[in-house]
Motif scaffolding. Structure first.
Motif, mmCIF file in Angstrom:
data_model
loop_
_atom_site.group_PDB
_atom_site.id
_atom_site.type_symbol
_atom_site.label_atom_id
_atom_site.label_comp_id
_atom_site.label_asym_id
_atom_site.label_seq_id
_atom_site.Cartn_x
_atom_site.Cartn_y
_atom_site.Cartn_z
ATOM 1 N N ARG A 63 -6.027 6.172 -7.114
ATOM 2 C CA ARG A 63 -4.758 5.811 -6.468
ATOM 3 C C ARG A 63 -4.942 6.025 -4.968
ATOM 4 O O ARG A 63 -5.310 7.118 -4.530
ATOM 5 C CB ARG A 63 -3.597 6.653 -6.964
ATOM 6 N N ILE A 64 -4.710 4.966 -4.225
ATOM 7 C CA ILE A 64 -4.878 5.000 -2.771
ATOM 8 C C ILE A 64 -3.616 4.441 -2.135
ATOM 9 O O ILE A 64 -3.047 3.458 -2.604
ATOM 10 C CB ILE A 64 -6.112 4.181 -2.356
ATOM 11 N N VAL A 65 -3.193 5.089 -1.052
ATOM 12 C CA VAL A 65 -1.974 4.679 -0.356
ATOM 13 C C VAL A 65 -2.336 4.310 1.079
ATOM 14 O O VAL A 65 -2.972 5.088 1.788
ATOM 15 C CB VAL A 65 -0.924 5.813 -0.363
ATOM 16 N N ASN A 66 -1.925 3.120 1.490
ATOM 17 C CA ASN A 66 -2.036 2.709 2.883
ATOM 18 C C ASN A 66 -0.720 3.026 3.560
ATOM 19 O O ASN A 66 0.353 2.752 3.001
ATOM 20 C CB ASN A 66 -2.302 1.211 3.003
ATOM 21 N N VAL A 67 -0.779 3.593 4.769
ATOM 22 C CA VAL A 67 0.425 3.965 5.499
ATOM 23 C C VAL A 67 0.382 3.260 6.851
ATOM 24 O O VAL A 67 -0.604 3.374 7.583
ATOM 25 C CB VAL A 67 0.511 5.497 5.702
ATOM 26 N N ASP A 68 1.469 2.535 7.184
ATOM 27 C CA ASP A 68 1.499 1.849 8.472
ATOM 28 C C ASP A 68 2.075 2.752 9.554
ATOM 29 O O ASP A 68 2.471 3.896 9.289
ATOM 30 C CB ASP A 68 2.233 0.508 8.380
ATOM 31 N N ALA A 69 2.121 2.257 10.784
ATOM 32 C CA ALA A 69 2.549 3.062 11.938
ATOM 33 C C ALA A 69 3.992 3.544 11.821
ATOM 34 O O ALA A 69 4.365 4.556 12.422
ATOM 35 C CB ALA A 69 2.373 2.259 13.222
ATOM 36 N N ASP A 70 4.816 2.830 11.033
ATOM 37 C CA ASP A 70 6.208 3.227 10.842
ATOM 38 C C ASP A 70 6.398 4.163 9.651
ATOM 39 O O ASP A 70 7.526 4.525 9.323
ATOM 40 C CB ASP A 70 7.081 1.979 10.660
ATOM 41 N N GLY A 71 5.311 4.520 8.994
ATOM 42 C CA GLY A 71 5.395 5.426 7.849
ATOM 43 C C GLY A 71 5.610 4.735 6.514
ATOM 44 O O GLY A 71 5.748 5.402 5.493
ATOM 45 N N ASN A 72 5.652 3.400 6.492
ATOM 46 C CA ASN A 72 5.778 2.674 5.229
ATOM 47 C C ASN A 72 4.502 2.835 4.418
ATOM 48 O O ASN A 72 3.400 2.783 4.964
ATOM 49 C CB ASN A 72 6.037 1.188 5.490
ATOM 50 N N GLU A 73 4.672 3.045 3.119
ATOM 51 C CA GLU A 73 3.537 3.278 2.245
ATOM 52 C C GLU A 73 3.342 2.116 1.274
ATOM 53 O O GLU A 73 4.311 1.566 0.746
ATOM 54 C CB GLU A 73 3.728 4.576 1.456
ATOM 55 N N TYR A 74 2.074 1.763 1.054
ATOM 56 C CA TYR A 74 1.693 0.686 0.144
ATOM 57 C C TYR A 74 0.638 1.259 -0.794
ATOM 58 O O TYR A 74 -0.500 1.490 -0.387
ATOM 59 C CB TYR A 74 1.143 -0.507 0.931
ATOM 60 N N ALA A 75 1.031 1.518 -2.028
ATOM 61 C CA ALA A 75 0.159 2.215 -2.972
ATOM 62 C C ALA A 75 -0.503 1.246 -3.943
ATOM 63 O O ALA A 75 0.111 0.274 -4.401
ATOM 64 C CB ALA A 75 0.957 3.258 -3.744
ATOM 65 N N PHE A 76 -1.762 1.548 -4.247
ATOM 66 C CA PHE A 76 -2.558 0.788 -5.194
ATOM 67 C C PHE A 76 -3.164 1.769 -6.186
ATOM 68 O O PHE A 76 -3.436 2.913 -5.842
ATOM 69 C CB PHE A 76 -3.686 0.046 -4.463
ATOM 70 N N ARG A 77 -3.402 1.290 -7.406
ATOM 71 C CA ARG A 77 -3.997 2.164 -8.411
ATOM 72 C C ARG A 77 -4.838 1.337 -9.370
ATOM 73 O O ARG A 77 -4.712 0.104 -9.433
ATOM 74 C CB ARG A 77 -2.925 2.924 -9.171
ATOM 75 N N GLY A 78 -5.664 2.045 -10.121
ATOM 76 C CA GLY A 78 -6.471 1.356 -11.107
ATOM 77 C C GLY A 78 -7.312 2.312 -11.912
ATOM 78 O O GLY A 78 -7.213 3.539 -11.776
ATOM 79 N N VAL A 79 -8.155 1.721 -12.755
ATOM 80 C CA VAL A 79 -9.038 2.460 -13.641
ATOM 81 C C VAL A 79 -10.448 1.910 -13.459
ATOM 82 O O VAL A 79 -10.646 0.688 -13.370
ATOM 83 C CB VAL A 79 -8.599 2.304 -15.116
ATOM 84 N N PHE A 80 -11.411 2.812 -13.396
ATOM 85 C CA PHE A 80 -12.815 2.412 -13.343
ATOM 86 C C PHE A 80 -13.303 2.166 -14.767
ATOM 87 O O PHE A 80 -13.298 3.072 -15.592
ATOM 88 C CB PHE A 80 -13.670 3.509 -12.693
ATOM 89 N N HIS A 81 -13.733 0.945 -15.041
ATOM 90 C CA HIS A 81 -14.237 0.610 -16.379
ATOM 91 C C HIS A 81 -15.744 0.782 -16.475
ATOM 92 O O HIS A 81 -16.274 1.024 -17.560
ATOM 93 C CB HIS A 81 -13.848 -0.820 -16.756
ATOM 94 N N GLU A 82 -16.432 0.625 -15.353
ATOM 95 C CA GLU A 82 -17.878 0.811 -15.311
ATOM 96 C C GLU A 82 -18.267 1.180 -13.889
ATOM 97 O O GLU A 82 -17.811 0.554 -12.930
ATOM 98 C CB GLU A 82 -18.602 -0.478 -15.707
ATOM 99 N N VAL A 83 -19.095 2.192 -13.749
ATOM 100 C CA VAL A 83 -19.577 2.603 -12.434
ATOM 101 C C VAL A 83 -21.071 2.874 -12.547
ATOM 102 O O VAL A 83 -21.494 3.751 -13.286
ATOM 103 C CB VAL A 83 -18.840 3.866 -11.922
ATOM 104 N N SER A 84 -21.856 2.078 -11.817
ATOM 105 C CA SER A 84 -23.307 2.261 -11.752
ATOM 106 C C SER A 84 -23.772 1.739 -10.400
ATOM 107 O O SER A 84 -23.044 0.999 -9.736
ATOM 108 C CB SER A 84 -24.001 1.505 -12.891
ATOM 109 N N PRO A 85 -24.968 2.102 -9.967
ATOM 110 C CA PRO A 85 -25.460 1.625 -8.668
ATOM 111 C C PRO A 85 -25.604 0.099 -8.580
ATOM 112 O O PRO A 85 -25.718 -0.437 -7.488
ATOM 113 C CB PRO A 85 -26.826 2.304 -8.533
ATOM 114 N N GLU A 86 -25.571 -0.573 -9.696
ATOM 115 C CA GLU A 86 -25.662 -2.033 -9.699
ATOM 116 C C GLU A 86 -24.293 -2.708 -9.738
ATOM 117 O O GLU A 86 -24.150 -3.846 -9.296
ATOM 118 C CB GLU A 86 -26.460 -2.539 -10.913
#
Length: 155
Positions: A63-86
């Protein structure tokens, strides 16, 4: 600067970004999987990034939140299904539009000492994909990949 193309063909559910990053694959992969590094390149420079959760392992979530100069927040989320160097496969959901989940597959390939990063995103509908494209993704992709390149080069 990273060479980046963004492709979103009409009447399709998907979009693809391809970048050639002037940094070795291990550094690019680390910039994708280390929360402190990820937050340095993920959002446009005018936004602040807050990482609430970042577990880049198969089955982990984020879960990551982007915050603009006025303090407005834009949140994103997700699930990692596969993580490898490729390859990293994960879902994405903009919390302001619940239920509109996309699936992103990012692949990493070494090319003459550089790293080719291909991000293929599949949305649930053409309208969702068009929303992704029209949200500034097409303009931001080269900016984000240039930021990624700088972070990876610093390692």
């Amino acid at each position: 600067m990273a060479e980046t193309t963004f492709t979103a063909e009409p009447n399709r559910h998907d979009a693809t970004t391809v970048s050639l990053i002037d940094a070795p694959l291990p550094a690019v992969y680390k910039a994708y999987t280390d929360a402190d590094l990820y937050s340095q390149w993920w959002a446009p420079p005018e936004l602040t990034v807050r990482v609430d959760r970042f577990e880049p392992v198969t089955g982990g979530s984020w879960r990551i939140v982007n915050v603009d100069a006025d303090g407005n927040e834009y949140a994103f989320r997700g699930v990692f299904h596969e993580v490898s160097p490729e390859r990293i496969v994960q879902t994405w959901e903009f919390e302001a539009m619940p239920g509109h989940v996309s699936l992103e597959t990012v692949t990493f390939e070494e090319v003459d000492g550089k790293t080719k990063v291909t991000s293929h995103t599949v949305c649930q509908s053409i309208e969702d994909r068009d929303g992704l494209k029209d949200s500034g993704m097409e303009a931001h992709a080269p900016v984000g990949m240039n930021q990624l390149e700088k972070v990876a080069q610093s390692l």
